[in-house]
Enzyme design. Structure first.
Site, short mmCIF file in Angstrom:
data_model
loop_
_atom_site.label_atom_id
_atom_site.label_comp_id
_atom_site.label_asym_id
_atom_site.label_seq_id
_atom_site.Cartn_x
_atom_site.Cartn_y
_atom_site.Cartn_z
N ALA A 131 0.84 -1.20 0.00
CA ALA A 131 0.00 0.00 0.00
C ALA A 131 0.88 1.24 0.00
CB ALA A 131 -0.93 0.01 1.21
N ASP A 132 0.31 2.32 -0.51
CA ASP A 132 1.03 3.59 -0.49
C ASP A 132 0.01 4.73 -0.40
OD1 ASP A 132 3.82 4.77 -0.81
OD2 ASP A 132 2.67 5.98 -2.22
N THR A 133 0.38 5.76 0.33
CA THR A 133 -0.51 6.91 0.54
C THR A 133 0.22 8.20 0.17
OG1 THR A 133 -1.71 5.81 2.34
CG2 THR A 133 -1.87 8.21 2.24
N ALA A 167 -3.41 3.75 -2.38
CA ALA A 167 -3.51 2.60 -3.28
C ALA A 167 -3.17 1.33 -2.52
CB ALA A 167 -2.58 2.77 -4.47
#
Length: 203
Positions: A69-71, A106
């Site tokens: 995940a990435d923010t 994501a």
């Protein structure tokens, strides 16, 4: 059931997965987080989520599902990363003050046979932040390792006057959409229920 691995060092993501009762194993999956030339923010976070999941998968043996995940915090099309220093953090807070910005998270799942990913966009509105408040917030130590220089689930919550979208996505993992994707990979929620403090009616 195929074991789930979380390719993230984020304590917030660990807490969120635990909240919905999903057992997992944390693994390290460092990737190059430099944006590509002319890359849009949604494409950037989804590419990194997929890269983290892929990097995690090569580090485990046997059948596995890896979650990456990435923010990113985005203001006027500009990605705000983690502040480099005090001046950078204060500049970010000044830019965010009294305005709306977007938070993109994501999530990608990779089992070696298939990779599925998605991106959730939420809009966060800040009230005006005074210079004194920004300086005191920096002194708390919270902004230093947070994208955009604030934590909605922490002391920075006092700046948030409104939110449209997914609160958990702003924290780091959109739980509704993530639970659905996990189900597509045969991983159920509510396997191990998180401890919930008892609520006593004072009346």
């Amino acid at each position: 059931m195929t074991p789930l691995y979380l390719a993230s060092g984020s304590p917030r993501r660990r807490e969120l997965l635990t909240q919905i009762g999903v057992p997992f194993i944390v693994i390290s999956a460092p990737v190059d987080e430099s944006p590509l030339p002319s890359e849009s923010a949604p494409a950037y976070v989804e590419r990194l989520a997929r890269a983290k999941a892929a990097a995690g998968l090569v580090s485990v043996d046997g059948p596995a599902v890896v979650l990456g995940a990435d923010t990113a915090v985005v203001l006027d099309g500009r990605i705000l990363g983690k502040p480099e220093n005090r001046e950078d953090a204060l500049a970010m807070l000044a830019d965010l003050s009294g305005r709306e910005h977007q938070v993109l998270t994501a999530v990608a799942l990779d089992d070696g046979q298939r990779v599925h990913s998605f991106c959730v966009t939420s809009t966060v509105r800040f009230r005006a932040i005074s210079t004194d408040e920004a300086q005191r917030y920096w002194a708390s130590g919270e902004p230093s390792d947070k994208a955009g220089g604030y934590a909605i689930q922490g002391l920075g919550a006092v700046f948030v006057s409104g939110l449209s979208g997914s609160y958990s996505a702003v924290v780091g993992l959109p739980l509704c959409e993530t639970a659905d994707l996990l189900g597509q990979f045969g991983i159920a929620c509510w396997q191990s229920l998180a401890h919930t403090p008892e609520v006593t009616n004072p009346q």
